[in-house]
Motif scaffolding. Structure first.
Motif, mmCIF file in Angstrom:
data_model
loop_
_atom_site.group_PDB
_atom_site.id
_atom_site.type_symbol
_atom_site.label_atom_id
_atom_site.label_comp_id
_atom_site.label_asym_id
_atom_site.label_seq_id
_atom_site.Cartn_x
_atom_site.Cartn_y
_atom_site.Cartn_z
ATOM 1 N N GLY A 1 43.126 30.275 36.544
ATOM 2 C CA GLY A 1 43.511 31.061 35.376
ATOM 3 C C GLY A 1 43.785 32.530 35.631
ATOM 4 N N CYS A 2 43.900 32.941 36.899
ATOM 5 C CA CYS A 2 44.173 34.360 37.185
ATOM 6 C C CYS A 2 45.587 34.730 36.697
ATOM 7 C CB CYS A 2 44.104 34.632 38.678
ATOM 8 S SG CYS A 2 42.500 34.296 39.386
ATOM 9 N N LEU A 3 45.775 36.019 36.380
ATOM 10 C CA LEU A 3 47.106 36.491 35.970
ATOM 11 C C LEU A 3 48.149 36.087 37.017
ATOM 12 C CD1 LEU A 3 46.544 40.110 34.599
ATOM 13 C CD2 LEU A 3 46.498 37.950 33.376
ATOM 14 N N ARG B 1 45.349 26.840 39.044
ATOM 15 C CA ARG B 1 44.587 27.144 40.258
ATOM 16 C C ARG B 1 45.238 28.318 41.021
ATOM 17 N NH1 ARG B 1 40.767 24.361 42.824
ATOM 18 N NH2 ARG B 1 41.126 22.432 41.670
ATOM 19 N N CYS B 2 44.410 29.282 41.420
ATOM 20 C CA CYS B 2 44.912 30.466 42.131
ATOM 21 C C CYS B 2 44.551 30.370 43.619
ATOM 22 C CB CYS B 2 44.284 31.717 41.527
ATOM 23 S SG CYS B 2 44.811 33.245 42.306
ATOM 24 N N TYR B 3 45.323 31.057 44.460
ATOM 25 C CA TYR B 3 45.020 31.006 45.904
ATOM 26 C C TYR B 3 43.660 31.629 46.230
ATOM 27 C CZ TYR B 3 46.498 35.908 46.060
ATOM 28 O OH TYR B 3 46.607 37.254 45.849
ATOM 29 N N CYS B 4 43.113 32.409 45.268
ATOM 30 C CA CYS B 4 41.814 33.042 45.519
ATOM 31 C C CYS B 4 40.671 32.052 45.386
ATOM 32 C CB CYS B 4 41.596 34.225 44.571
ATOM 33 S SG CYS B 4 41.188 33.756 42.884
ATOM 34 N N GLY B 5 40.977 30.852 44.902
ATOM 35 C CA GLY B 5 39.949 29.845 44.777
ATOM 36 C C GLY B 5 39.489 29.646 43.334
ATOM 37 N N GLU C 1 45.424 41.333 39.248
ATOM 38 C CA GLU C 1 46.100 40.018 39.313
ATOM 39 C C GLU C 1 45.093 38.872 39.298
ATOM 40 O OE1 GLU C 1 46.262 42.407 41.534
ATOM 41 O OE2 GLU C 1 46.138 41.711 43.605
ATOM 42 N N HIS C 2 43.830 39.178 39.593
ATOM 43 C CA HIS C 2 42.823 38.106 39.580
ATOM 44 C C HIS C 2 41.913 38.170 38.355
ATOM 45 C CE1 HIS C 2 44.139 36.556 43.366
ATOM 46 N NE2 HIS C 2 44.082 37.768 43.891
ATOM 47 N N ILE C 3 42.372 38.872 37.327
ATOM 48 C CA ILE C 3 41.654 38.800 36.051
ATOM 49 C C ILE C 3 41.919 37.412 35.478
ATOM 50 C CG2 ILE C 3 41.715 39.558 33.639
ATOM 51 C CD1 ILE C 3 42.326 42.364 34.671
HETATM 52 ZN ZN LIG Z 1 42.985 34.620 41.678
#
Ligand SMILES: [Zn+2]
Length: 375
Positions: free
Chosen positions: A255-257, A248-252, A237-239
């Protein structure tokens, strides 16, 4: 030595026989002898012991084309149980699995998540009450599996990465101090894959997309979740291929899936829920259709990327699964054929079969299966 060797073979034989009951709804003596290549007297001895220990039950006789009406044996679902828990921001789901892995009882408690001792104490008490209202004594519960939104250590004792609910570093001790049976954590995406594999009785390898508020992914290889040598495989999911300008993704990162293929991406900050979205779609709301088409475009890209490094059946599971039908799959297939570098190689898509409490169920199953193998 020879004697010890013989004992080991007998034990193995016994475990294999019991495991067979977990994998089949019912068995005759002959079924077991043929599947395991054991003699009928060996099977009889094992069946007698399993019956004496209350692990299996005699359940009438087979009828029909099986020749003589053979005795029918089944696993005793009440022999022991395992509890599964899933933690959400505003509630928890609890399930009680019988020895055959089927859900015997389920419960939901509205409670706001707080990463503090009082919260874990309250949940533990709720679990003890839940068990005491069940057919099981507390001593018959073999463990508690907790499905969490995060990566967990290989021994299942610590959350290594849990940004969604800010649970990084939490250990099972938060529950263990209040409970008399072992506690372990399971990554929620893995739990969905485990439940789906179990419900569909799937033997083949598969990639699972768990499409919920957040996207989770997991790979099942040889009947086990594939974690890779260093433990964090299956977090596709974070590719990202657009980490500079993507969403923006919650991982920081960007563009993550996750930011294109999760339900949050589909609803895109709106207050509506999935039911409301699909109602709009069904009455032909143009804006909803536009969002759905855009979502399917992105999902197709995600699937093509996943297929590049694991060309297995891809199962679309999680909360979105109940809104996906064969028509949706066809629309996805068309998109995939257009963008795949290998359009002649079809994507093998399936819709998840598991219903509610999927993560809680999948959190309980691994320990139950390990326990069965240890008998
Ligand atoms: Zn992510």
């Amino acid at each position: 030595m020879a004697d010890q060797g013989m004992k080991a073979v007998q034990k193995n034989n016994f475990s294999e026989t019991f495991r067979l009951f977990y994998e089949h709804e019912s068995l005759s003596k002959k079924d077991i002898a043929q599947t395991l290549g054991n003699s009928l007297p060996t099977v009889s001895t094992n069946l007698t012991t399993l019956l004496e220990r209350g692990l299996i039950l005699k359940d009438g006789r087979f009828t029909g084309a099986r020749g003589r009406r053979a005795d029918r044996y089944i696993l005793n679902p009440s022999a022991f149980g395992c509890v599964g828990l899933e933690i959400f921001r505003e509630f928890v789901s609890i399930v009680l699995l019988g020895a055959n892995g089927a859900v015997r009882q389920q419960h939901q408690l509205m409670i706001d998540f707080k990463n503090e001792p009082g919260y874990y104490k309250k949940i533990s008490q709720e679990i003890r009450n839940f068990v005491s209202d069940s057919e099981f004594d507390e001593g018959e519960i073999i463990g508690l599996g907790v499905g969490v939104q995060g990566l967990v250590s290989s021994d299942g004792q610590e959350i290594l990465y849990g940004k969604i609910l800010n649970m990084t570093g939490v250990t099972t001790d938060v529950f263990q101090r209040y409970l008399p049976y072992p506690v372990y954590f399971v990554h929620d995406a893995d739990a969905v894959a485990i439940t789906e594999q179990h419900v569909a009785k799937r033997q083949a390898d598969a990639v699972y997309l768990s499409i919920g508020e957040h996207l989770g992914t997991a790979m099942m290889v040889d009947g086990q979740i594939y974690h890779g040598t260093f433990g964090s495989s299956g977090t596709m999911e974070h590719i990202s291929i657009n980490s500079k300008y993507g969403r923006r993704c919650y991982c920081g990162r960007r563009g993550c899936l996750e930011t294109y293929a999760s339900i949050s991406a589909l609803l895109h900050g709106r207050t509506e829920n999935l039911d409301q979205f699909f109602e709009l779609l069904n009455v032909g709301d143009e804006k909803a259709l536009e969002r759905w088409n855009s979502y399917l475009d992105h999902l197709a890209h995600a699937i093509v990327n996943l297929q590049m490094f694991a060309d297995n059946t891809i199962v679309l599971a999680g909360d979105l699964a109940r809104f996906i039908n064969q028509d949706t799959l066809q629309r996805l297939q068309k998109r995939i054929a257009k963008i795949s570098p290998f359009p002649e190689i079809a994507a093998h898509l399936e819709i998840g079969k598991a219903d509610r409490y999927v993560v809680a169920e999948g959190a309980g199953l691994p320990y139950l299966q390990a326990y069965i193998d240890s008998i």
